[in-house]
Design a protein around this motif. Structure first.
Motif, mmCIF file in Angstrom:
data_model
loop_
_atom_site.group_PDB
_atom_site.id
_atom_site.type_symbol
_atom_site.label_atom_id
_atom_site.label_comp_id
_atom_site.label_asym_id
_atom_site.label_seq_id
_atom_site.Cartn_x
_atom_site.Cartn_y
_atom_site.Cartn_z
ATOM 1 N N LEU A 161 -11.120 35.472 -24.217
ATOM 2 C CA LEU A 161 -10.542 34.836 -25.285
ATOM 3 C C LEU A 161 -9.033 35.115 -25.076
ATOM 4 N N ALA A 162 -8.704 36.461 -25.031
ATOM 5 C CA ALA A 162 -7.294 37.019 -24.440
ATOM 6 C C ALA A 162 -6.874 36.270 -23.247
ATOM 7 N N LEU A 163 -7.581 36.337 -22.272
ATOM 8 C CA LEU A 163 -7.385 35.815 -21.146
ATOM 9 C C LEU A 163 -7.133 34.039 -21.059
ATOM 10 N N LEU A 164 -7.824 33.475 -21.813
ATOM 11 C CA LEU A 164 -7.845 32.276 -22.080
ATOM 12 C C LEU A 164 -6.474 31.877 -22.598
ATOM 13 N N PHE A 165 -6.061 32.711 -23.714
ATOM 14 C CA PHE A 165 -4.767 32.248 -24.357
ATOM 15 C C PHE A 165 -3.524 32.767 -23.880
ATOM 16 N N SER A 166 -3.711 33.731 -22.648
ATOM 17 C CA SER A 166 -2.346 34.414 -22.016
ATOM 18 C C SER A 166 -2.435 33.856 -20.456
ATOM 19 N N LYS A 167 -3.401 33.249 -19.898
ATOM 20 C CA LYS A 167 -3.306 33.072 -18.576
ATOM 21 C C LYS A 167 -3.567 31.496 -18.040
ATOM 22 N N THR A 168 -4.044 30.765 -19.059
ATOM 23 C CA THR A 168 -4.137 29.518 -18.779
ATOM 24 C C THR A 168 -3.392 28.616 -19.127
ATOM 25 N N LYS A 169 -3.331 27.171 -18.684
ATOM 26 C CA LYS A 169 -2.458 26.114 -19.037
ATOM 27 C C LYS A 169 -2.838 25.957 -20.688
ATOM 28 N N VAL A 170 -4.085 25.834 -20.829
ATOM 29 C CA VAL A 170 -4.621 25.549 -22.229
ATOM 30 C C VAL A 170 -4.342 26.489 -23.132
ATOM 31 N N GLY A 171 -4.183 27.811 -22.763
ATOM 32 C CA GLY A 171 -3.862 29.145 -23.544
ATOM 33 C C GLY A 171 -2.264 28.720 -23.995
ATOM 34 N N ARG A 172 -1.333 28.449 -22.809
ATOM 35 C CA ARG A 172 0.084 28.388 -23.291
ATOM 36 C C ARG A 172 0.279 27.101 -24.373
ATOM 37 N N ALA A 173 -0.411 26.063 -24.033
ATOM 38 C CA ALA A 173 -0.375 25.038 -25.175
ATOM 39 C C ALA A 173 -0.971 25.088 -26.343
ATOM 40 N N LEU A 174 -1.952 26.362 -26.504
ATOM 41 C CA LEU A 174 -2.264 26.390 -27.938
ATOM 42 C C LEU A 174 -1.317 27.633 -28.463
ATOM 43 N N ARG A 175 -0.401 28.226 -27.394
ATOM 44 C CA ARG A 175 0.501 29.164 -28.307
ATOM 45 C C ARG A 175 1.694 28.131 -28.967
ATOM 46 N N ALA A 176 1.720 27.213 -27.822
ATOM 47 C CA ALA A 176 2.831 26.448 -28.496
ATOM 48 C C ALA A 176 2.623 25.570 -29.644
ATOM 49 N N VAL A 177 1.283 25.052 -29.789
ATOM 50 C CA VAL A 177 1.028 24.496 -30.984
ATOM 51 C C VAL A 177 1.067 25.229 -32.143
ATOM 52 N N ALA A 178 0.466 26.664 -31.876
ATOM 53 C CA ALA A 178 0.821 27.804 -32.968
ATOM 54 C C ALA A 178 1.996 27.763 -33.578
ATOM 55 N N ASP A 179 3.184 27.928 -32.502
ATOM 56 C CA ASP A 179 4.567 28.113 -33.144
ATOM 57 C C ASP A 179 4.997 26.916 -33.828
ATOM 58 N N ASP A 180 4.898 25.822 -33.369
ATOM 59 C CA ASP A 180 5.716 24.451 -33.860
ATOM 60 C C ASP A 180 4.886 23.280 -33.498
#
Length: 300
Positions: A161-180
């Motif tokens: 899960l950590a690799l999914l959130f940190s290394k993939t395009k989907v993970g970057r989108a998830l972090r962006a959604v989480a921020d705002d």
């Protein structure tokens, strides 16, 4: 006090804490990206475990066939929950979303029992619940081999899960959604699709948690209450932090087991049932946002 016995209790508690952390991660995934406290996570754990043993018993297939089938079912369940229940409630007050997850919890519990029955089932994994021979021979410490393997499985899932959130395009989108949410929509991130992915992942996490807890305690309705053990974990670690869920789980698991063994005889039985909540309550007084949570400052 025998130092080996102390380490047996501590290690056993830490290994249980890893399994608590896995349940807590299911909450963190949903809360971080959508602000929804998914009260139905415990019901999803129960549904996953009951579906797995139900497929084995009803169709006579092996566990290796039942697990992929259950995985597909849990992904579809997560997608259906997001699409049918939560998507129509986007931009509604958070209390409305929370109440919706409570309703989902009862529905999923009832659906599981309607499909597979309510009797207690036995889930047998290819991991024996016997003392680890290596630790016995080299350190004279009694620790369950099942606990070690379960913690290893949880650890691998957390790394994935950590690799999914940190290394993939989907993970970057998830972090962006989480921020705002609004900013993510403004730059073209498909918010509803991201939420669908999150609920599917939460379904997979529920499957792993359900199989491990079901193998240990039996597949029964009480599995739904495993989610309640995740609450102190989230309070300690923070509702938006995956590392916080891991650290909080380790703290709760170790402190619960130590209290049960060393304080329990002094105050009576049952301390493991309420000690984590007392610890969480005391922690709230010192750091309400949790160890890794974000401190929110509001202007008045």
């Amino acid at each position: 006090m025998n130092i080996n016995f102390f380490f047996e209790v501590l290690i056993g508690g830490l290994l249980s804490g890893v399994m608590y952390a896995l349940v807590a991660i299911g909450f963190v995934l949903i809360y971080k990206a959508s602000g929804v406290f998914n009260f139905a996570q415990g019901a999803m754990v129960y549904f996953a475990a009951l579906t797995c043993v139900g497929v084995v018993d009803k169709f006579g297939v092996s566990l290796w066939v039942a697990v992929p089938v259950t995985m597909v079912v849990m992904i579809l369940l997560g997608l259906a929950v997001e699409r049918v229940v939560l998507r129509p409630l986007v931009n509604q007050p958070e209390i409305a979303l929370f109440m919706a997850t409570i309703g989902m919890a009862f529905f999923i519990e009832g659906l599981a029992q309607l499909m597979w029955g309510a009797q207690v089932r036995k889930l047998e994994l290819p991991i024996e619940d016997v003392p680890s021979q290596y630790l016995m021979d080299n350190y004279n410490i009694l620790v369950s081999q099942f606990d070690i393997m379960a913690a290893a499985v949880c650890g691998m899932l957390v790394i994935a899960l950590a690799l999914l959130f940190s290394k993939t395009k989907v993970g970057r989108a998830l972090r962006a959604v989480a921020d705002d949410h609004q900013a993510a929509l403004a730059v073209g991130i498909p918010l509803k699709r991201i939420w669908a992915v999150l609920w599917a992942v939460a379904g997979l996490v529920a499957l792993v948690a359900g199989m491990l807890w079901g193998a240990r305690n039996g597949v029964q309705f009480a599995l739904t209450f495993v989610a309640l053990k995740a609450l102190p974990v989230l309070i300690l670690g923070g509702f938006t932090s995956m590392p916080g869920a891991i650290v909080g789980g380790l703290i709760i698991g170790a402190s619960e087991k130590m209290a049960e063994v060393f304080i329990g005889p002094l105050v009576g039985g049952g301390i493991e049932g309420w000690f984590p909540y007392v610890l969480a309550l005391l922690f709230l007084l010192v750091r309400p946002e949790g160890l890794f949570g974000e401190k929110i400052i509001r202007r008045i």
